[in-house]
Design a protein around this motif. Structure first.
Motif, PDB file in Angstrom:
ATOM      1  N   GLY A  24     -11.547   2.500   5.213  1.00 50.04           N
ATOM      2  CA  GLY A  24     -11.758   3.170   3.942  1.00 50.04           C
ATOM      3  C   GLY A  24     -11.810   2.206   2.765  1.00 50.04           C
ATOM      4  N   SER A  25     -11.965   2.785   1.583  1.00 50.07           N
ATOM      5  CA  SER A  25     -12.078   2.008   0.355  1.00 50.07           C
ATOM      6  C   SER A  25     -11.062   2.490  -0.668  1.00 50.07           C
ATOM      7  CB  SER A  25     -13.487   2.135  -0.236  1.00 50.07           C
ATOM      8  OG  SER A  25     -14.464   1.621   0.634  1.00 50.07           O
TER       9      SER A  25
ATOM     10  N   VAL B 285      -2.560   1.105   4.619  1.00 42.92           N
ATOM     11  CA  VAL B 285      -3.757   1.364   5.410  1.00 42.92           C
ATOM     12  C   VAL B 285      -3.308   1.785   6.804  1.00 42.92           C
ATOM     13  CG1 VAL B 285      -5.956   0.481   6.247  1.00 42.92           C
ATOM     14  CG2 VAL B 285      -4.983  -0.391   4.106  1.00 42.92           C
ATOM     15  N   SER B 286      -3.481   3.054   7.090  1.00 37.55           N
ATOM     16  CA  SER B 286      -2.980   3.591   8.349  1.00 37.55           C
ATOM     17  C   SER B 286      -3.711   4.884   8.681  1.00 37.55           C
ATOM     18  CB  SER B 286      -1.479   3.864   8.252  1.00 37.55           C
ATOM     19  OG  SER B 286      -0.998   4.498   9.424  1.00 37.55           O
ATOM     20  N   SER B 287      -3.856   5.132   9.981  1.00 37.94           N
ATOM     21  CA  SER B 287      -4.453   6.391  10.412  1.00 37.94           C
ATOM     22  C   SER B 287      -3.371   7.429  10.673  1.00 37.94           C
ATOM     23  CB  SER B 287      -5.291   6.162  11.680  1.00 37.94           C
ATOM     24  OG  SER B 287      -4.505   5.549  12.679  1.00 37.94           O
TER      25      SER B 287
ATOM     26  N   TYR C  70     -10.119  -4.940 -12.254  1.00 36.05           N
ATOM     27  CA  TYR C  70     -10.175  -4.052 -11.096  1.00 36.05           C
ATOM     28  C   TYR C  70     -10.227  -4.860  -9.809  1.00 36.05           C
ATOM     29  CZ  TYR C  70     -11.607  -0.858 -14.788  1.00 36.05           C
ATOM     30  OH  TYR C  70     -11.663  -0.123 -15.947  1.00 36.05           O
ATOM     31  N   LEU C  71      -9.770  -4.226  -8.740  1.00 40.48           N
ATOM     32  CA  LEU C  71      -9.928  -4.792  -7.403  1.00 40.48           C
ATOM     33  C   LEU C  71     -10.488  -3.690  -6.515  1.00 40.48           C
ATOM     34  CD1 LEU C  71      -9.470  -7.358  -5.677  1.00 40.48           C
ATOM     35  CD2 LEU C  71      -7.326  -6.303  -4.919  1.00 40.48           C
ATOM     36  N   GLN C  72     -11.765  -3.811  -6.195  1.00 47.28           N
ATOM     37  CA  GLN C  72     -12.411  -2.877  -5.286  1.00 47.28           C
ATOM     38  C   GLN C  72     -12.210  -3.386  -3.871  1.00 47.28           C
ATOM     39  OE1 GLN C  72     -13.986   0.112  -5.790  1.00 47.28           O
ATOM     40  NE2 GLN C  72     -14.170   0.237  -3.558  1.00 47.28           N
ATOM     41  N   MET C  73     -11.620  -2.556  -3.039  1.00 52.15           N
ATOM     42  CA  MET C  73     -11.293  -2.958  -1.672  1.00 52.15           C
ATOM     43  C   MET C  73     -12.054  -2.072  -0.699  1.00 52.15           C
ATOM     44  SD  MET C  73      -7.197  -3.614  -2.083  1.00 52.15           S
ATOM     45  CE  MET C  73      -6.821  -1.875  -2.323  1.00 52.15           C
TER      46      MET C  73
END
Length: 115
Positions: free
Chosen positions: A16-17, A113-115, A79-82
């Motif tokens: 994801g972002s 970041v995890s499902s 900003y930091l777009q990941m």
């Protein structure tokens, strides 16, 4: 006193972002550079990305091609777009502003970041 306020951290699935923001209480051109760092529990705080007063940008190897740092001069915000996030990107993300020997830090924003 300079204040940096990060926002945007949350839980996101792998792949994801997410976009983080760092609002600076002063004109960002007062500083040599605005940077993003991250720190996982039990780990050191690591450099992620930076943009200097002249617009030069640097990235850690681990995020090149996935993260983008940018700034809105009028809003004094960086900003930091990941994108293409991985579980190993999980960390507290901190904004840093430096001028000469002075360093200023925000309070951090957490990215998981995890499902």
């Amino acid at each position: 006193q300079v204040q940096l306020v990060e926002s945007g951290g949350t839980l996101v699935q792998p792949g994801g972002s997410l976009s983080l923001s760092c609002a600076v209480s002063e004109n960002i051109f007062n500083f040599n550079a605005i940077s993003w760092y991250r720190q996982s529990p039990g780990e050191e705080r690591d450099f992620v990305a930076a943009i200097n007063v002249g617009g030069k940008i640097q990235y850690a190897d681990s995020v090149k091609g996935r993260f983008t740092i940018s700034r809105d001069n009028a809003k004094n915000t960086v900003y930091l777009q990941m994108n293409s996030l991985k579980p190993e990107d999980t960390a507290a993300y901190y904004c840093n502003a430096n001028i000469l020997t002075r360093q200023y830090w925000g309070q951090g924003t957490h990215v998981t970041v995890s499902s």
